[in-house]
Scaffold this motif. Sequence first.
Motif, PDB file in Angstrom:
ATOM      1  N   PRO A 191       0.802  -1.225   0.000  1.00 11.14           N
ATOM      2  CA  PRO A 191       0.000   0.000   0.000  1.00 11.14           C
ATOM      3  C   PRO A 191       0.832   1.271   0.000  1.00 11.14           C
ATOM      4  O   PRO A 191       0.328   2.319  -0.358  1.00 11.14           O
ATOM      5  CB  PRO A 191      -0.843  -0.095   1.264  1.00 11.14           C
ATOM      6  N   GLY A 192       2.107   1.165   0.330  1.00 10.54           N
ATOM      7  CA  GLY A 192       2.929   2.367   0.258  1.00 10.54           C
ATOM      8  C   GLY A 192       3.062   3.055   1.598  1.00 10.54           C
ATOM      9  O   GLY A 192       2.079   3.403   2.245  1.00 10.54           O
ATOM     10  N   ALA A 193       4.292   3.225   2.015  1.00  2.67           N
ATOM     11  CA  ALA A 193       4.550   3.993   3.231  1.00  2.67           C
ATOM     12  C   ALA A 193       4.242   5.467   2.968  1.00  2.67           C
ATOM     13  O   ALA A 193       4.170   5.897   1.819  1.00  2.67           O
ATOM     14  CB  ALA A 193       6.007   3.820   3.635  1.00  2.67           C
ATOM     15  N   ASP A 194       4.063   6.224   4.018  1.00  5.66           N
ATOM     16  CA  ASP A 194       3.942   7.670   3.860  1.00  5.66           C
ATOM     17  C   ASP A 194       5.199   8.326   4.429  1.00  5.66           C
ATOM     18  O   ASP A 194       6.129   7.639   4.881  1.00  5.66           O
ATOM     19  CB  ASP A 194       2.660   8.209   4.506  1.00  5.66           C
ATOM     20  N   ARG A 195       5.261   9.631   4.427  1.00  2.00           N
ATOM     21  CA  ARG A 195       6.500  10.306   4.828  1.00  2.00           C
ATOM     22  C   ARG A 195       6.753  10.215   6.331  1.00  2.00           C
ATOM     23  O   ARG A 195       7.856  10.496   6.782  1.00  2.00           O
ATOM     24  CB  ARG A 195       6.468  11.759   4.349  1.00  2.00           C
ATOM     25  N   ASP A 196       5.736   9.832   7.092  1.00  3.76           N
ATOM     26  CA  ASP A 196       5.957   9.582   8.521  1.00  3.76           C
ATOM     27  C   ASP A 196       6.467   8.164   8.759  1.00  3.76           C
ATOM     28  O   ASP A 196       7.218   7.915   9.697  1.00  3.76           O
ATOM     29  CB  ASP A 196       4.654   9.760   9.308  1.00  3.76           C
ATOM     30  N   SER A 197       6.014   7.236   7.928  1.00  5.06           N
ATOM     31  CA  SER A 197       6.234   5.823   8.257  1.00  5.06           C
ATOM     32  C   SER A 197       7.377   5.170   7.478  1.00  5.06           C
ATOM     33  O   SER A 197       7.754   4.046   7.792  1.00  5.06           O
ATOM     34  CB  SER A 197       4.953   5.027   7.990  1.00  5.06           C
ATOM     35  N   ALA A 198       7.903   5.855   6.450  1.00  4.18           N
ATOM     36  CA  ALA A 198       8.871   5.202   5.558  1.00  4.18           C
ATOM     37  C   ALA A 198      10.068   4.656   6.331  1.00  4.18           C
ATOM     38  O   ALA A 198      10.546   3.548   6.053  1.00  4.18           O
ATOM     39  CB  ALA A 198       9.327   6.184   4.479  1.00  4.18           C
ATOM     40  N   TYR A 199      10.549   5.409   7.321  1.00  6.03           N
ATOM     41  CA  TYR A 199      11.732   4.974   8.071  1.00  6.03           C
ATOM     42  C   TYR A 199      11.450   3.667   8.803  1.00  6.03           C
ATOM     43  O   TYR A 199      12.288   2.760   8.844  1.00  6.03           O
ATOM     44  CB  TYR A 199      12.156   6.068   9.055  1.00  6.03           C
ATOM     45  N   TRP A 200      10.266   3.569   9.390  1.00  8.82           N
ATOM     46  CA  TRP A 200       9.895   2.354  10.132  1.00  8.82           C
ATOM     47  C   TRP A 200       9.854   1.150   9.198  1.00  8.82           C
ATOM     48  O   TRP A 200      10.386   0.095   9.507  1.00  8.82           O
ATOM     49  CB  TRP A 200       8.545   2.545  10.822  1.00  8.82           C
ATOM     50  N   TRP A 201       9.225   1.337   8.045  1.00  7.59           N
ATOM     51  CA  TRP A 201       9.118   0.225   7.095  1.00  7.59           C
ATOM     52  C   TRP A 201      10.498  -0.163   6.545  1.00  7.59           C
ATOM     53  O   TRP A 201      10.768  -1.340   6.303  1.00  7.59           O
ATOM     54  CB  TRP A 201       8.180   0.597   5.950  1.00  7.59           C
ATOM     55  N   GLU A 202      11.346   0.826   6.327  1.00  2.23           N
ATOM     56  CA  GLU A 202      12.679   0.497   5.818  1.00  2.23           C
ATOM     57  C   GLU A 202      13.452  -0.328   6.845  1.00  2.23           C
ATOM     58  O   GLU A 202      14.172  -1.263   6.495  1.00  2.23           O
ATOM     59  CB  GLU A 202      13.434   1.776   5.447  1.00  2.23           C
ATOM     60  N   ALA A 203      13.279  -0.009   8.120  1.00  2.00           N
ATOM     61  CA  ALA A 203      13.913  -0.805   9.181  1.00  2.00           C
ATOM     62  C   ALA A 203      13.345  -2.227   9.190  1.00  2.00           C
ATOM     63  O   ALA A 203      14.101  -3.197   9.336  1.00  2.00           O
ATOM     64  CB  ALA A 203      13.717  -0.130  10.535  1.00  2.00           C
ATOM     65  N   VAL A 204      12.038  -2.346   9.020  1.00  2.00           N
ATOM     66  CA  VAL A 204      11.444  -3.690   8.938  1.00  2.00           C
ATOM     67  C   VAL A 204      12.080  -4.462   7.786  1.00  2.00           C
ATOM     68  O   VAL A 204      12.384  -5.657   7.905  1.00  2.00           O
ATOM     69  CB  VAL A 204       9.905  -3.594   8.766  1.00  2.00           C
TER      70      VAL A 204
END
Lengths: 170, 393
Positions: free
Chosen positions: A31-44
């Motif tokens: 679904p696509g990360a947003d600019r708040d969540s991208a860092y969290w998803w990249e760590a995952v």
Amino acid sequence: MNRTQSLRQDVRDQDGRRRDGRGAAAPRPRPGADRDSAYWWEAVGEGRFLVQYCADCRTPRFPAREVCAVCLSLEWEWREGTGTGTVDGWTVTRRTFHPAFEAPYTVLRVALDDGPALYCWGRLVGADPGDLRRGQPVEAVFTDTGPAPGAGAPTGGGAFTKVVDWRPRE
Amino acid sequence: MAGTGLSGAASLAGVGTTPFSRDSGISTTALACRAVLTALDDAGLGIGDVDGIATHRVGDSSPPWVVGPALGITDPAWHLDQFGGGGVSHAVIGQAALAVAAGIADVVVCYRAINARSEFRMGGQGRAPAGAFDLQYQAPYGLLAPVQHYAVPARAHMQAYGTTHEHLGAIAVRQRANAAANPRALKRDPITLDDYLASPWVSEPFRLLDCCLETDGACALVVTSAERARDLRRPPVDIAAAAWAGGHSTYSPPAPGGLGDDLTTSSAARLAPRLYAMAGLGPDDVDLAELYDCFTWTVVVQLEDYGFCRKGEGGPFAASEALGIGGELPVNTHGGFLSEGYVHGINHVAEAVGQLRGDAGPRQVDGAEVALSTGQPGYVLAGTSALLLTAGR
């Protein structure tokens, strides 16, 4: 690779097909990360489970936000999370709603051990849902999402290469 | 008891519905126009009287800036194109009442028009899931359809309070019985508890017969001032209260102890005190309740959170005779979304109006003076809304 890789629930080859040959599953939606969540998803994607903390009042929060809802501070920091929690709720889906997710499968709402009111979602792996109980301890595992759905599909800047699933903790 | 705020300022003067089906064969614009024209005719008003138009939608239906001009309403003094699902279904009417009370509009038509079976199914059915905001933390796990979103709190409620499949089944069985007396209902053949228990799983703890009906159809309501409503064709139904509440965070509430801590209590628990206070009424005054029933369990949690029984007792109460026509609190008298059809909230209001006018025929609740009608209780696309309606005098 991560020690938990062997527990992945749906192992796919590079074409997104199940290795067990049970038909061609579609790629998982990203679904696509947003600019708040991208860092969290990249760590995952690197097999790390991070928790965001307010740098002023130290309150943990999930999902990622720019503002602390408790003290309104704009300063935050990322810490390595415990990667553990307890089962709060779940559903065993018995009907296929999307070709990437062949029923049956179980999705959990997990209360994280990192704070008093932090919840994360993910699939149950390595256990029978019939044995689930509220309050049951679980731990995070990282599951590869397989190839992207197709050229031009939103991938959140490289996020969603892995997602967080959960297995019972001894 | 005198009301406060918006209480008594506006009324519902007309109701219109299209036939409900699994394939309307017409556009959502056409559905909306037919429902609006029927509602205006019911009120004894014409297009020339309309100066406000409002709807809610989730990218699945025709907006006011299409439906209005299609009917010759080219310059409404007030309009609302509300994003959202069932949680805002009653908010649309509340907001129309606010516009009327403020003198911004005189006659507002509120509609919801969907081809939710033949064109845009809520469960997605292969459509790429919306990744917006918090859904990005659920969609990658296959948590995509409303039935899955509500299954999780339902399961939590069963674990916490001992709510059973038989409690949920009793709701499905009763509402089907109510629908038998409703010519508009899509499903009118009676079902038994055994039928319910034999119906296939969709997403546990929900079976097929726990789920509302994917429906093509439209409803419209005419909102005007209480004063003007008394000069129109049909008996007025007054908006005794309209209330809103924020939704349920399924992630981290701002502080420990927030609503997000506990899925077994819905946002209705926060809305209900506001709603009753505005009307100057309480749960004991309610003669019938049309409770948002996208799934059986939402009836259970709302019985508790609107104060009709104690927390945790919603299951046994829902399964009791109290909720039948002729019981102490008739619920979903038209069969609800489970058996009449699902027009995303507004058909509950249409039924409540019919009951308060005494128009409900064989399913009429004797002496119906006060009706509660509720939106989705705040679990998905978070937020909730509800109306308390009274028979006008």
